[in-house]
Design an enzyme around this catalytic site. Structure first.
Site, PDB file in Angstrom:
ATOM      1  N   GLU A  33      30.583 -53.382  14.753  1.00 12.72           N
ATOM      2  CA  GLU A  33      29.213 -52.944  15.038  1.00 12.72           C
ATOM      3  C   GLU A  33      29.111 -52.357  16.447  1.00 12.72           C
ATOM      4  OE1 GLU A  33      26.703 -52.825  12.741  1.00 12.72           O
ATOM      5  OE2 GLU A  33      28.428 -53.332  11.480  1.00 12.72           O
ATOM      6  N   TRP A  86      30.588 -48.952  16.234  1.00  7.49           N
ATOM      7  CA  TRP A  86      29.606 -48.024  15.654  1.00  7.49           C
ATOM      8  C   TRP A  86      28.677 -47.487  16.755  1.00  7.49           C
ATOM      9  CZ3 TRP A  86      28.744 -45.283  11.406  1.00  7.49           C
ATOM     10  CH2 TRP A  86      29.358 -45.647  10.197  1.00  7.49           C
ATOM     11  N   TRP A 137      11.309 -31.581   1.851  1.00  4.93           N
ATOM     12  CA  TRP A 137      10.633 -32.868   1.921  1.00  4.93           C
ATOM     13  C   TRP A 137       9.170 -32.725   1.522  1.00  4.93           C
ATOM     14  CZ3 TRP A 137      14.085 -36.559   2.420  1.00  4.93           C
ATOM     15  CH2 TRP A 137      15.243 -36.341   3.158  1.00  4.93           C
ATOM     16  N   ASN A 186      18.820 -55.361  10.816  1.00  4.88           N
ATOM     17  CA  ASN A 186      19.548 -54.132  10.525  1.00  4.88           C
ATOM     18  C   ASN A 186      19.592 -53.812   9.038  1.00  4.88           C
ATOM     19  OD1 ASN A 186      21.314 -51.891  11.475  1.00  4.88           O
ATOM     20  ND2 ASN A 186      22.822 -52.909  10.185  1.00  4.88           N
ATOM     21  N   TRP A 202      13.138 -37.715   7.079  1.00  5.80           N
ATOM     22  CA  TRP A 202      13.679 -38.811   7.878  1.00  5.80           C
ATOM     23  C   TRP A 202      13.185 -38.769   9.316  1.00  5.80           C
ATOM     24  CZ3 TRP A 202      16.624 -37.286  12.066  1.00  5.80           C
ATOM     25  CH2 TRP A 202      17.175 -35.996  12.033  1.00  5.80           C
ATOM     26  N   TRP A 216      19.198 -43.329  10.971  1.00  5.10           N
ATOM     27  CA  TRP A 216      18.300 -42.593  10.081  1.00  5.10           C
ATOM     28  C   TRP A 216      19.037 -41.505   9.308  1.00  5.10           C
ATOM     29  CZ3 TRP A 216      13.730 -43.176   7.911  1.00  5.10           C
ATOM     30  CH2 TRP A 216      12.922 -44.198   8.378  1.00  5.10           C
TER      31      TRP A 216
END
Length: 485
Positions: free
Chosen positions: A283, A286, A314, A349, A367, A390
């Site tokens: 993590e 990341w 969208w 998360n 988004w 996102w």
């Protein structure tokens, strides 16, 4: 010599302080520490109508801790208000400093700000040094065999591990700041002004949510508490009701903990066989990965990492967005996550992934609308991680989930909150429903709803969309964008 604090609100294991102390010892120049409440950041918040901001409260409290430590050593924190581009050169002139040292920030606006400050300082004959401190491995360090930045996590992770191993873990070594007090610039009385209140900054006083304390001491305590349960992290991290995460994201965001220190502990424990520590280290990697994505591809701040997905059509549906924002979608897990965000500024998360997928792939909304809301509400908002998360959920980003993978909000609820502890905490109007009816109350027998005092459409909304139908529309939406590309 001036040390400019930004996203590094601590006095230990700091690259900038370590470097400045070495210079101070060599040339005999005293150190002054400064922080700027930058109007280029605060002004846009006020323009958006933000009057109470927990993040600002966290910063103020963390600075007060630093100020107390410096005052005890006979110095003080120089706190400025205005534009950093104006404040730092002016403070340099005031103090007669010949060098400014800071830890780097890789966001596009921060890079532009630092370039402008560096140019202004150069005009004054003042040296500018910016060091890597915010991540474990700096963004430009790792490249593919073709010399390009990484766009897929697993190869990046493998390169990250090889890099750390090759350097004998030197990216994770402590940047010692011992002996700071002996080199601080003496400051008398109120000469440095002190840390302003939230009201003085033009914001309302706001308390930090329960369980969140600011400052490096609180960050250290939280880290030590997490180490007691780190071995179980891989098994508990996805269950929001278990509290299996580190709860260190806010401290990482504002640098009240050192990411090197966290990474070093995770590295050692993972090498010793801890599966939980290995999972947590991933993590942290990341986090490095998303920082280098933003650094190399600043267009992701406003556009899709994968250009083909800029063609997605969208929907425009303000009512649906409002239902999602306010936790009124009729899907209990989604509503619980959004209400937690609204009331505490935090969100687990797993829930971040699920609510983001729901906005994009169930409601068909851009988004970027969700990203902007998270940017306003998250206590731990970090542009690189927020944007990366996102775009991952929307399948528009690097190494994102496949566009045809769509989270089912009911099965996610059943899997990760099986007994409804999380839902009942944030959606109390459903608290008396049995576990079997809690995840999809619209499917529950009328008698069960009545017994629990739930009246769909009155005490709790019906689903704003049908998931199966929304999934079919999403598959067509993404397929059309790919065909157009």
């Amino acid at each position: 010599m001036l040390v400019w604090l930004r996203r590094d609100l601590r006095l230990h294991d700091s690259a900038a302080l370590h470097h400045a102390l070495a210079l101070a010892r060599r040339v005999g120049a005293p150190l002054a520490l400064a922080f700027v409440f930058d109007e280029d950041i605060l002004g846009p918040l006020r323009a958006q109508g933000v009057r109470a901001d927990r993040r600002l409260a966290f910063i103020v409290d963390s600075l007060c801790e630093i100020e107390t430590t410096l005052r005890a050593a006979g110095s003080a924190l120089w706190v400025e208000r205005g534009r950093a581009l104006d404040c730092i050169p002016a403070l340099v002139r005031k103090l007669g400093a010949r060098a400014v040292v800071a830890n780097g920030d890789y966001e596009p606006q921060a890079l532009a700000r630092d370039a402008a400050v560096a140019a202004a300082l150069a005009d004054q004959g003042v040296a500018w040094t910016c060091l890597d401190d915010h991540v474990m491995v700096e963004p430009s360090c790792l490249r593919t065999a073709q010399g390009r930045p990484y766009g897929v996590f697993t190869p990046y992770r493998n390169a990250w591990v090889r890099h750390v191993q090759a350097l004998s873990a030197s990216p994770l070594e402590c940047r010692a700041c011992d002996g700071l007090a002996a080199h601080l610039l003496p400051v008398a009385g109120a000469q440095a002004g002190g840390v302003p209140t939230l009201e003085a900054l033009g914001f309302e006083a706001v308390a930090l949510p329960e369980g969140l304390q600011a400052g490096a001491r609180a960050g250290r305590a939280r880290f030590e508490a997490f180490l007691g349960r780190i071995d179980a992290y891989a098994d508990t991290r996805d269950i929001p009701a278990l509290g299996g995460t580190s709860d260190l994201s806010v401290h990482l965001r504002f640098g009240t903990v050192s990411v090197r220190e966290l990474g070093r502990e995770a590295w050692v424990r993972a090498r010793a066989g801890s599966r939980g520590a290995a999972s947590w280290l991933d993590e942290l990697i990341w986090r490095d990965f998303y920082a280098q994505v933003l650094f190399h591809h600043p267009h992701v701040e406003r556009r899709a990492f994968k250009p083909a997905y800029d063609a997605i059509a969208w929907d425009e549906a303000p009512a649906l967005f409002a239902a999602w924002r306010d936790g009124r979608t009729g899907y209990p897990l989604i509503d619980a996550g959004m209400r937690q965000l609204a009331t505490t500024g935090a969100m687990h998360n797993r829930l971040r992934m699920v609510v983001a997928s729901f906005l994009c792939k169930d409601l068909g909304l851009d988004w970027r609308e969700g990203e902007r809301l998270f940017a306003l509400r998250l206590n731990d908002f970090d542009l690189a991680s927020n944007n990366g998360g996102w775009q991952w959920a929307a399948s528009t980003g690097c190494d994102a989930q496949p566009w045809f993978r769509i989270f089912n909000p009911v099965t996610q609820s059943e899997k990760f909150d099986p007994h409804g502890h999380y839902i009942r905490r944030y959606v109390p109007e459903l608290a008396d429903l049995p576990d079997g009816a809690l995840h999809a109350p619209w499917l529950a027998p009328t008698a069960v709803l009545a017994h629990a005092g739930v009246r769909l459409g009155q005490t709790y909304p019906r689903p704003v969309v049908d998931h199966a139908a929304a999934r079919a529309r999403t598959l067509m939406r993404y397929a059309a964008a790919r065909d157009d590309a």
